[in-house]
Design a protein around this motif. Structure first.
Motif, PDB file in Angstrom:
ATOM      1  N   UNK A 151       0.819  -1.216   0.000  1.00 32.03           N
ATOM      2  CA  UNK A 151       0.000   0.000   0.000  1.00 32.03           C
ATOM      3  C   UNK A 151       0.855   1.271   0.000  1.00 32.03           C
ATOM      4  N   UNK A 152       2.179   1.118   0.235  1.00 32.10           N
ATOM      5  CA  UNK A 152       3.057   2.287   0.130  1.00 32.10           C
ATOM      6  C   UNK A 152       3.768   2.689   1.393  1.00 32.10           C
ATOM      7  N   UNK A 153       3.823   1.815   2.394  1.00 34.50           N
ATOM      8  CA  UNK A 153       4.574   2.113   3.612  1.00 34.50           C
ATOM      9  C   UNK A 153       6.038   2.425   3.261  1.00 34.50           C
ATOM     10  N   UNK A 154       6.552   3.535   3.802  1.00 34.61           N
ATOM     11  CA  UNK A 154       7.916   3.969   3.495  1.00 34.61           C
ATOM     12  C   UNK A 154       8.879   3.374   4.521  1.00 34.61           C
ATOM     13  N   UNK A 155       9.846   2.608   4.032  1.00 31.04           N
ATOM     14  CA  UNK A 155      10.827   1.967   4.903  1.00 31.04           C
ATOM     15  C   UNK A 155      12.147   2.729   4.848  1.00 31.04           C
TER      16      UNK A 155
ATOM     17  N   UNK B  73       4.833   6.441  -3.947  1.00 29.16           N
ATOM     18  CA  UNK B  73       5.893   6.921  -4.838  1.00 29.16           C
ATOM     19  C   UNK B  73       7.248   6.850  -4.140  1.00 29.16           C
ATOM     20  N   UNK B  74       7.279   7.317  -2.882  1.00 25.50           N
ATOM     21  CA  UNK B  74       8.518   7.245  -2.108  1.00 25.50           C
ATOM     22  C   UNK B  74       8.921   5.793  -1.881  1.00 25.50           C
ATOM     23  N   UNK B  75       7.947   4.974  -1.492  1.00 25.77           N
ATOM     24  CA  UNK B  75       8.252   3.578  -1.160  1.00 25.77           C
ATOM     25  C   UNK B  75       8.826   2.827  -2.354  1.00 25.77           C
ATOM     26  N   UNK B  76       8.180   2.956  -3.518  1.00 24.12           N
ATOM     27  CA  UNK B  76       8.658   2.247  -4.712  1.00 24.12           C
ATOM     28  C   UNK B  76      10.032   2.738  -5.135  1.00 24.12           C
ATOM     29  N   UNK B  77      10.227   4.053  -5.040  1.00 23.98           N
ATOM     30  CA  UNK B  77      11.510   4.623  -5.448  1.00 23.98           C
ATOM     31  C   UNK B  77      12.638   4.120  -4.549  1.00 23.98           C
ATOM     32  N   UNK B  78      12.434   4.170  -3.228  1.00 23.28           N
ATOM     33  CA  UNK B  78      13.483   3.733  -2.303  1.00 23.28           C
ATOM     34  C   UNK B  78      13.765   2.241  -2.444  1.00 23.28           C
ATOM     35  N   UNK B  79      12.709   1.456  -2.685  1.00 22.64           N
ATOM     36  CA  UNK B  79      12.891   0.005  -2.834  1.00 22.64           C
ATOM     37  C   UNK B  79      13.642  -0.347  -4.110  1.00 22.64           C
ATOM     38  N   UNK B  80      13.607   0.545  -5.106  1.00 21.86           N
ATOM     39  CA  UNK B  80      14.232   0.251  -6.403  1.00 21.86           C
ATOM     40  C   UNK B  80      15.712   0.599  -6.453  1.00 21.86           C
ATOM     41  N   UNK B  81      16.221   1.257  -5.410  1.00 24.75           N
ATOM     42  CA  UNK B  81      17.582   1.787  -5.464  1.00 24.75           C
ATOM     43  C   UNK B  81      18.637   0.695  -5.380  1.00 24.75           C
TER      44      UNK B  81
END
Length: 685
Positions: free
Chosen positions: A395-399, A489-497
């Motif tokens: 759902x987009x939780x930011x880790x 948006x933040x979650x997907x971006x950080x996970x893709x790094x």
């Protein structure tokens, strides 16, 4: 609650000696210093508050320099204004003032103080020094902006070098304030004095008033049959607590079973503190004043007395305890199909630790045999926690990978080790259960439309998002959304790094986030991607949790809950302010103990990562989380230019930027500050 140790004994001044956060645009420090020096040569005009129109007045807090001049940090968020020494009136760092603009200088706007609205520093903690027949107190807080003059007859018998608390008596314009020593804390190397100084500096509370202790002593320390009327009885269920190895209070317990439909039935049982702490009683007033427990490496300042937090409100193994309980039936996709919120009674079957549970889940034979009656439930808990975590991620939780440290002290209170903590599977398991519980409670009472205290986390400010986007663009990365990005948006971006840039981008992304606060209206939690959120699970140590427990109990008993309408507004504000103060004190104490650990390591070399970049230097964080500063003037070469948008320092031949791995030498320790030097300039040739 962390293990508490006794602090040192204090001595009062000898009776015989007694008569009775900077915001705004970047400043130009060099121009400010130059202006202040020239201003100091001029004749000081009489400092009188004049009358100005409301439109001309600009209110805010003073950020003092220590060199006479200061800056106005404006309430309206506008550009900080430079205040020459002659125009400071008698303001000190932290004071709230009203100013008017007086013009411009080379560094930006300029102002003068016309009214002191409130003083921030009636009492100041510092080191007493007596030199050349003059006594002064050098404030621990460098942002006070001045030392304090103390006449001999007002020194309280303090010895040079001792930590003291001084009360400011006079605020002469253009001169040091005058004060009187009110308490002698001891020499800095005496056990506990360093933390005690922080406690006094932040106006925290060590002991409880006698009226509060008397009320706590009247509370029964066992559960009677009369207390059980109307409560759901969970004593036949396998309820356990899972906490740290050195915890002394246990305010949350969990259980897990399967329903006939095959759903997970998660039970979260929280100590019913509100049953014992009645609204407007002495305990409640004190809890409201403190609003939170404060955790230091050597002690805890609890929100409630020991009779509650380590006694009747601690869910100890094998004894009956009253709870507010939340049962959640959860499917295999993490959806909460139904829930129940009620008053309950439990009897914990086992006091487990995070370490024990992690070892059991890892197959430790000895522990699995000892706790064979728990093993199936713990394995199901691990499975459910993974399901809940997967749902939050989707759902987009930011880790964020935020390192936590463990500071170990000896019997004298001195630091013997600092290590980076690695979260265990058991930590994450309990975290998931508490998050699910908090969300469930918040959503339930949003639907009921009754007064409540919510935990709110706003979306990041647009200007900080743009800074993040500019930073990642310079790395050749593309942020998924430019306009009003969502949590996902933040979650997907950080996970893709890629790992090579993940650390540095995480740091910048974290700095773009807003601060979570307590609010009387539900605004959701951006970081958790949760539309509903509150703090329900720690009423022993957080006042907002206690407040909503009281509201929930009133609702369950059919009382008129509209009486809480004004209370939740005040409680939200108080809890947010005290949380911020507690975090500042805890961070200061950790920094102090980390610096103490590095004191005998001067000259030793380490590898670290650049964790911050400013115009005056770069901060480097070691693997053990200790952070130190390398000043710009100590970097190889000169002519460095600070780029705040890209978090870097550049000169024609070198660049230092966030995330760089450096080889450093420990150069010095001063108070809570550690300074580093580059190990070898040839590394950067």
């Amino acid at each position: 609650m962390k293990k508490e140790k006794k602090g040192n004994l204090l001595r009062k001044p000898k009776k015989s000696a007694q008569k009775k956060d900077t915001h705004g645009k970047r400043r130009n420090p060099s121009s400010a210093r130059g202006y202040a020096k020239s201003a100091a040569d001029k004749k000081n005009p009489a400092a009188k508050a004049a009358t100005f129109s409301q439109a001309e007045r600009i209110e805010g807090k003073i950020d003092a320099s220590g060199k006479g001049f200061g800056f106005l940090v404006r309430d309206d968020g506008g550009e900080d204004l430079f205040i020459p020494a002659r125009d400071m009136l008698t303001a000190l760092g932290g004071d709230r003032v009203a100013c008017v603009r007086t013009g411009m200088n080379r560094g930006g706007g300029e102002a003068k103080v016309v009214e002191i609205l409130s003083r921030a520093n009636e009492h100041v903690v510092g080191t007493y020094r007596r030199t050349d027949g003059v006594g002064i107190v050098i404030a621990d807080n460098p942002r006070l902006g001045t030392d304090i003059f103390v006449k001999d007859e007002r020194s309280g018998g303090a010895a040079s070098g001792e930590k003291v608390v001084v009360k400011i008596l006079k605020y002469p314009p253009m001169r040091r304030p005058e004060g009187e020593v009110k308490e002698i804390l001891g020499f800095p190397d005496e056990p506990g004095v360093d933390i005690l100084s922080i406690i006094r500096m932040h106006n925290l509370y060590e002991s409880f008033p006698a009226t509060v202790l008397r009320e706590s002593e009247r509370i029964p320390q066992s559960v009677s049959e009369q207390m059980l009327a109307g409560r759901t009885d969970y004593r036949n269920q396998t309820v356990i607590t899972i906490d740290g190895d050195d915890s002394r209070d246990f305010d949350d317990a969990v259980t897990l079973s399967r329903t006939r439909e095959g759903l997970f039935r998660l039970g979260v049982h929280i100590a019913d503190v509100a049953h014992y702490v009645k609204a407007d009683g002495e305990l409640d007033k004190e809890a409201y004043k403190r609003a939170t427990s404060v955790y230091f490496p050597d002690r805890v300042l609890p929100m409630l007395p020991e009779a509650l937090c380590n006694g009747i409100c601690s869910l100890n193994e094998g004894v009956d305890r009253l709870t507010l309980s939340v049962e959640m039936d959860i499917d295999d996709f993490g959806a909460i199909v139904r829930h129940k919120i009620c008053e309950g009674v439990i009897r914990s079957r086992a006091r487990m630790t995070y370490t024990q549970v992690a070892k059991i889940l890892d197959g430790d034979a000895e522990l699995c045999a000892r706790y064979d009656f728990l093993v199936p439930m713990l394995q199901d808990m691990k499975t459910l926690a993974a399901i809940l975590r997967k749902k939050r991620t989707e759902r987009g939780n930011i880790e964020f990978d935020i390192p936590e440290c463990k500071i170990m002290l000896n019997e004298q209170g001195h630091t013997v080790n600092v290590t980076r903590m690695q979260p265990l599977v058991s930590h994450k398991m309990i975290e998931e259960f508490m998050l699910a519980c908090n969300e469930t409670v918040a959503e339930h009472f949003v639907a009921k439309k009754i007064p409540f205290v919510f935990r709110a986390h706003a979306a990041p400010p647009p200007e900080k998002v743009q800074t993040l986007i500019g930073f990642v663009s310079a790395l050749g990365l593309t942020f998924p959304s430019v306009d009003s990005p969502k949590s996902a948006d933040f979650a997907r971006f950080l996970a893709s790094l890629d790992q090579s840039v993940a650390g540095v981008v995480n740091r910048v992304a974290l700095r773009s986030m807003s601060k979570a606060t307590y609010e009387p209206n539900n605004a959701g939690h951006f970081g958790l991607a949760a539309p509903y959120y509150c703090h329900f699970t720690s009423p022993i140590r957080r006042y907002p949790d206690l407040m909503i427990h009281r509201i929930i109990k009133a609702f369950l008993h059919g009382e008129n809950v509209s009486k809480f309408t004004d209370t939740v507004v005040a409680a939200s504000r108080q809890s947010s302010e005290r949380e911020k103060l507690a975090e500042s004190a805890e961070r200061k104490a950790d920094d102090l103990k980390k610096a103490e650990f590095m004191r005998d390591k001067i000259g030793e070399d380490y590898f670290g990562v650049v964790s911050g970049v400013t115009e005056w230097g770069i901060f480097v964080e070691l693997e053990n989380t200790v952070e130190g500063l390398i000043r710009t003037e100590n970097l190889p070469g000169d002519g460095y230019v600070f780029n705040g948008e890209l978090f870097r320092l550049d000169n024609p031949s070198r660049t230092f930027k966030l995330g760089d791995r450096l080889h450093i030498t420990v150069a010095g320790v001063n108070g809570d500050r550690v300074s580093f030097a580059l190990f070898s300039e040839k590394d950067f040739a």
